[in-house]
Write an enzyme that holds these catalytic residues in place. Structure first.
Site, PDB file in Angstrom:
ATOM      1  N   GLY A  30       0.854  -1.178   0.000  1.00 14.48           N
ATOM      2  CA  GLY A  30       0.000   0.000   0.000  1.00 14.48           C
ATOM      3  C   GLY A  30       0.889   1.226   0.000  1.00 14.48           C
ATOM      4  CG  LEU A  31      -0.119   4.531  -2.369  1.00 12.47           C
ATOM      5  CD1 LEU A  31      -1.089   5.614  -2.836  1.00 12.47           C
ATOM      6  CD2 LEU A  31       1.131   4.535  -3.246  1.00 12.47           C
ATOM      7  CB  SER A  32       4.004   6.613   2.178  1.00 13.64           C
ATOM      8  OG  SER A  32       4.535   7.091   3.388  1.00 13.64           O
ATOM      9  CB  ALA A  34      -1.512   2.350   3.439  1.00 12.71           C
ATOM     10  N   GLY A  35      -0.793   2.396   6.754  1.00 11.87           N
ATOM     11  CA  GLY A  35      -0.895   1.646   8.004  1.00 11.87           C
ATOM     12  C   GLY A  35      -0.275   0.267   7.950  1.00 11.87           C
ATOM     13  CE  LYS A  36       3.481   0.067   3.142  1.00 14.24           C
ATOM     14  NZ  LYS A  36       3.065   1.505   3.164  1.00 14.24           N
ATOM     15  CB  SER A  37       4.752  -0.341   9.841  1.00 15.60           C
ATOM     16  OG  SER A  37       5.602  -0.185   8.719  1.00 15.60           O
ATOM     17  CB  SER A 108       7.473  -3.158  -3.515  1.00  5.55           C
ATOM     18  OG  SER A 108       8.653  -2.831  -2.831  1.00  5.55           O
TER      19      SER A 108
END
Length: 205
Positions: A30-32, A34-37, A108
């Protein structure tokens, strides 16, 4: 041949009792902002709590590992960013091949990388966190969007860098106001194939 864990756990550590089993890769993209981490951290804890041997690979930390912190202009070219994504994927394949559940969080967003992952990463499960740009700007924990608007930075995916939305993610998580990382991690866990449903896949390159 038996599989050997990458890290020995002390008897009293949180990792004690965890045993590697058939490896897999959960690829969270997802984009910066987005809450991925945050989602990855909750998901890792959930999977470890049920006995999975997990390794979390975060894009920010991986850039440091691969010496891609002080970037030159050519490092922002599509070919360079794609090559870095493949480095992440190959590291994930190495770890999953030793029985770990590997959780990768990275932007990515390249169709060819996602296609390679699906062909080459064992137990590959792709999660796309899709958040509207206005919400990303509102969150902006790293200040990237604010700095972009101020003209201080360039080469931000979703702004002046094009990106490929995943064509067929295993799980698409669209933004819902107020929905927590815990709730999203619960959905991911519920969608992941069980051990019985996972079939080993041989790498192709």
């Amino acid at each position: 041949m038996s599989r050997v864990p990458l890290v020995e756990a002390d008897a009293g550590s949180p990792a004690a009792g965890l045993r590697p089993r058939g490896g897999r890769v959960v690829w969270i993209t997802g984009l910066s902002a987005a809450g991925k981490s945050t989602i990855s951290a909750v998901l890792t804890d959930r999977l470890r709590a049920r006995g999975e041997w997990c390794v979390a690979l975060d894009g920010d930390a991986l850039r440091d590992v691969f010496g891609r912190v002080d970037l030159k202009p050519e490092d922002y070219e599509r070919s360079a960013r794609l090559a870095l994504g493949f480095q992440y994927a190959r590291l994930a394949r190495l770890l999953a091949g030793q029985g770990s559940t590997v959780i990768v969080t990275t932007i990515s967003l390249f169709h060819e990388l996602h296609a390679w992952n699906r062909q080459n990463l064992p137990g590959y499960f792709e999660v796309y966190i899709r958040v509207p740009l206005e919400e990303l700007r509102r969150r902006d924990p790293k200040g990237l969007y604010r700095r972009y608007e101020a003209g201080e930075v360039r080469n931000i995916a979703g702004l002046d860098q094009p990106f490929d939305e995943p064509a067929a993610p295993d799980l698409l998580v669209d933004f819902v106001a107020g929905r927590s990382a815990d709730a999203i991690a619960t959905e991911i866990v519920g969608k992941l194939p069980s051990d019985a449903a996972r079939l080993p896949s041989a790498p192709k390159g």
